[in-house]
Design a protein around this motif. Structure first.
Motif, PDB file in Angstrom:
ATOM      1  N   TYR A 200       0.566  -1.501  -0.413  1.00 43.27           N
ATOM      2  CA  TYR A 200       0.041   0.055  -0.179  1.00 43.27           C
ATOM      3  C   TYR A 200       0.767   0.976  -0.178  1.00 43.27           C
ATOM      4  N   ALA A 201       2.472   0.823   0.306  1.00 42.45           N
ATOM      5  CA  ALA A 201       3.328   2.107   0.890  1.00 42.45           C
ATOM      6  C   ALA A 201       3.703   3.085  -0.573  1.00 42.45           C
ATOM      7  N   THR A 202       3.290   1.738  -1.461  1.00 42.70           N
ATOM      8  CA  THR A 202       4.024   2.251  -2.858  1.00 42.70           C
ATOM      9  C   THR A 202       2.964   2.992  -3.941  1.00 42.70           C
ATOM     10  N   LEU A 203       1.802   3.015  -3.134  1.00 40.01           N
ATOM     11  CA  LEU A 203       0.820   3.478  -3.896  1.00 40.01           C
ATOM     12  C   LEU A 203       0.764   5.516  -3.668  1.00 40.01           C
ATOM     13  N   GLY A 204       1.915   5.411  -2.691  1.00 41.30           N
ATOM     14  CA  GLY A 204       1.812   7.227  -2.390  1.00 41.30           C
ATOM     15  C   GLY A 204       1.084   7.729  -1.665  1.00 41.30           C
ATOM     16  N   LEU A 205      -0.331   7.033  -1.613  1.00 45.25           N
ATOM     17  CA  LEU A 205      -1.122   7.263  -0.198  1.00 45.25           C
ATOM     18  C   LEU A 205      -1.143   8.296   1.116  1.00 45.25           C
ATOM     19  N   LEU A 206       0.186   7.007   1.717  1.00 42.42           N
ATOM     20  CA  LEU A 206       0.641   7.837   3.240  1.00 42.42           C
ATOM     21  C   LEU A 206       1.755   8.308   2.704  1.00 42.42           C
ATOM     22  N   ALA A 207       1.556   9.273   4.071  1.00 49.86           N
ATOM     23  CA  ALA A 207       2.653  10.207   4.216  1.00 49.86           C
ATOM     24  C   ALA A 207       3.256  10.086   4.948  1.00 49.86           C
ATOM     25  N   ASN A 208       3.353   8.585   5.871  1.00 49.76           N
ATOM     26  CA  ASN A 208       4.492   8.380   7.190  1.00 49.76           C
ATOM     27  C   ASN A 208       4.252   6.822   7.256  1.00 49.76           C
ATOM     28  N   LEU A 209       4.771   6.110   7.243  1.00 50.22           N
ATOM     29  CA  LEU A 209       4.871   4.568   7.480  1.00 50.22           C
ATOM     30  C   LEU A 209       5.529   4.407   8.508  1.00 50.22           C
ATOM     31  N   LEU A 210       5.258   4.171   9.872  1.00 50.34           N
ATOM     32  CA  LEU A 210       5.702   4.394  10.619  1.00 50.34           C
ATOM     33  C   LEU A 210       6.191   3.057  11.567  1.00 50.34           C
ATOM     34  N   ASP A 211       7.606   2.909  12.064  1.00 53.51           N
ATOM     35  CA  ASP A 211       7.730   1.705  12.759  1.00 53.51           C
ATOM     36  C   ASP A 211       7.182   1.295  14.344  1.00 53.51           C
ATOM     37  N   ILE A 212       6.650   0.920  14.689  1.00 55.48           N
ATOM     38  CA  ILE A 212       5.747   1.013  16.278  1.00 55.48           C
ATOM     39  C   ILE A 212       7.125  -0.417  16.584  1.00 55.48           C
ATOM     40  N   SER A 213       7.286  -0.721  17.924  1.00 51.73           N
ATOM     41  CA  SER A 213       7.405  -2.257  18.369  1.00 51.73           C
ATOM     42  C   SER A 213       6.171  -3.231  18.471  1.00 51.73           C
ATOM     43  N   ASN A 214       5.334  -2.235  19.522  1.00 49.59           N
ATOM     44  CA  ASN A 214       4.053  -2.893  19.660  1.00 49.59           C
ATOM     45  C   ASN A 214       3.024  -2.203  19.824  1.00 49.59           C
ATOM     46  N   PRO A 215       2.760  -2.231  18.389  1.00 45.57           N
ATOM     47  CA  PRO A 215       1.152  -1.083  18.602  1.00 45.57           C
ATOM     48  C   PRO A 215       0.227  -1.346  19.407  1.00 45.57           C
ATOM     49  N   ASP A 216       0.330  -2.879  20.125  1.00 43.48           N
ATOM     50  CA  ASP A 216      -0.918  -3.534  20.906  1.00 43.48           C
ATOM     51  C   ASP A 216      -0.438  -2.534  22.428  1.00 43.48           C
ATOM     52  N   ALA A 217       0.683  -2.836  22.938  1.00 41.08           N
ATOM     53  CA  ALA A 217       1.660  -2.232  24.376  1.00 41.08           C
ATOM     54  C   ALA A 217       3.023  -0.918  23.449  1.00 41.08           C
ATOM     55  N   PRO A 218       2.120  -0.456  23.218  1.00 35.30           N
ATOM     56  CA  PRO A 218       3.294   0.789  22.726  1.00 35.30           C
ATOM     57  C   PRO A 218       4.285   1.179  23.805  1.00 35.30           C
ATOM     58  N   THR A 219       5.483   1.792  23.397  1.00 30.99           N
ATOM     59  CA  THR A 219       6.911   2.269  24.866  1.00 30.99           C
ATOM     60  C   THR A 219       6.333   3.924  24.418  1.00 30.99           C
ATOM     61  N   ASP A 220       6.983   4.160  25.345  1.00 29.70           N
ATOM     62  CA  ASP A 220       7.500   5.745  25.488  1.00 29.70           C
ATOM     63  C   ASP A 220       7.838   6.391  24.167  1.00 29.70           C
ATOM     64  N   ASN A 221       9.103   5.293  23.978  1.00 32.06           N
ATOM     65  CA  ASN A 221       9.238   5.874  22.549  1.00 32.06           C
ATOM     66  C   ASN A 221       8.481   5.953  20.995  1.00 32.06           C
ATOM     67  N   ASP A 222       7.554   4.807  22.136  1.00 27.38           N
ATOM     68  CA  ASP A 222       6.309   5.152  20.121  1.00 27.38           C
ATOM     69  C   ASP A 222       5.302   5.538  20.430  1.00 27.38           C
ATOM     70  N   LEU A 223       4.787   5.988  21.514  1.00 28.17           N
ATOM     71  CA  LEU A 223       4.604   7.334  21.626  1.00 28.17           C
ATOM     72  C   LEU A 223       5.160   8.781  21.227  1.00 28.17           C
ATOM     73  N   ALA A 224       6.504   8.743  21.865  1.00 27.67           N
ATOM     74  CA  ALA A 224       7.170   9.998  21.729  1.00 27.67           C
ATOM     75  C   ALA A 224       7.108  10.260  19.350  1.00 27.67           C
ATOM     76  N   GLN A 225       7.626   9.258  18.860  1.00 28.78           N
ATOM     77  CA  GLN A 225       7.034   9.119  17.681  1.00 28.78           C
ATOM     78  C   GLN A 225       6.149   9.869  16.923  1.00 28.78           C
ATOM     79  N   VAL A 226       5.104   8.530  17.402  1.00 24.03           N
ATOM     80  CA  VAL A 226       3.855   8.898  17.248  1.00 24.03           C
ATOM     81  C   VAL A 226       2.954  10.698  16.654  1.00 24.03           C
ATOM     82  N   HIS A 227       3.469  10.900  18.618  1.00 21.02           N
ATOM     83  CA  HIS A 227       3.063  12.583  18.688  1.00 21.02           C
ATOM     84  C   HIS A 227       3.924  13.166  17.648  1.00 21.02           C
ATOM     85  N   SER A 228       5.211  13.004  17.500  1.00 26.70           N
ATOM     86  CA  SER A 228       6.112  13.963  16.719  1.00 26.70           C
ATOM     87  C   SER A 228       4.920  14.143  15.572  1.00 26.70           C
ATOM     88  N   THR A 229       5.336  12.734  15.243  1.00 27.66           N
ATOM     89  CA  THR A 229       4.063  12.843  13.524  1.00 27.66           C
ATOM     90  C   THR A 229       3.569  13.232  13.297  1.00 27.66           C
TER      91      THR A 229
END
Length: 266
Positions: A200-229
């Motif tokens: 899906y990312a190759t279709l150009g519709l996404l502004a960002n594709l984020l590597d989250i360690s665990n979307p079901d149990a996000p870490t503080d770093n995950d949250l910080a990345q989502v906030h900044s994005t």
């Protein structure tokens, strides 16, 4: 999933911790006012409701109640900010497995309910609200069109639990007279037919594709990345209310060409 709640509900709580949910909505649509970098933001998500009045919408699908309620929340946001010079951002947290399929839904006008939601999001974007779609789980068929697809910017998690398509695999297999296995082989060679987020990312519709360690149990770093994005996406959305940013990828070349030729002919 290791959690008893949906990803939509989980990420609403993570992004708007302890925020009071907006009152007067159906249980399957949750909205809360939080903030990012000191700015007020309205977060909206669709969640499962086992006691939904329409059983076809019990697992997080977007049906009649959900479509009209999304339209209500977004339209009320536009009205509240009508006299504000700076419109508040709207973040659609997306984890929707499908639109609600059923005879009652069709008879009572699900197409109008979902169109109402899509139109409300488009109106918000055109009115100057930065509308950001955060895809944390599934974004399937008409549910995605009604909830999130009209966003200025789409952000997705790079995770196998994130699936985006116009139709579920079983349904697509039936329509194309193939087995699910044959459909998957076809999708491996034709990106628009695939379900995984990488294609899906190759279709150009996404502004960002984020590597989250665990979307079901996000870490503080995950949250910080989502906030900044999200903050960057809001900033970018304020510079451009159109969806032209979706046409830059190689796999959208034909879409861009069609638009250029239509513009030239008119």
């Amino acid at each position: 999933m290791s959690h008893s709640i949906s990803r939509g509900a989980l990420w609403l709580e993570k992004l708007a911790p302890n925020a009071t949910r907006l009152a007067g909505l159906c249980p399957s649509v949750q909205a809360a006012d939080g903030e990012l970098n000191g700015e007020a933001v309205r977060f909206i998500t669709v969640v499962p409701d086992a006691h939904n009045h329409y059983p076809r919408a019990a697992q997080g699908e977007v049906g009649l109640l959900e479509g009209w309620t999304l339209a209500k929340v977004v339209s009320e946001t536009i009205a509240l900010d009508a006299d504000s010079a700076v419109k508040r951002p709207i973040v659609a947290i997306i984890d929707v497995p499908s639109q609600a399929y059923g005879r009652r839904e069709e008879a009572f006008g699900i197409h109008q309910a979902l169109a109402g939601a899509a139109a409300a999001y488009a109106n918000a974007r055109l009115a100057g609200h930065p509308v950001i779609g955060l895809i944390v789980g599934k974004a399937m068929s008409g549910a995605f069109l009604a909830h999130g697809y009209q966003a200025n910017r789409l952000i997705a998690f790079n995770d196998k639990g994130v699936l985006i398509h116009a139709m579920g695999k079983e349904s697509a297999a039936r329509i194309t007279l193939r087995t699910v296995e044959a459909l998957e082989k076809l999708a491996a060679t034709i990106p628009p037919m695939a379900y995984d987020i990488d294609n899906y990312a190759t279709l150009g519709l996404l502004a960002n594709l984020l590597d989250i360690s665990n979307p079901d149990a996000p870490t503080d770093n995950d949250l910080a990345q989502v906030h900044s994005t999200l903050q960057q996406a809001i900033h970018d959305a304020r510079q451009d209310r159109t969806l032209k940013n979706r046409l830059g990828a190689d796999n959208r070349h034909s879409s861009l060409l069609v638009r250029e030729r239509m513009k030239a002919s008119w």
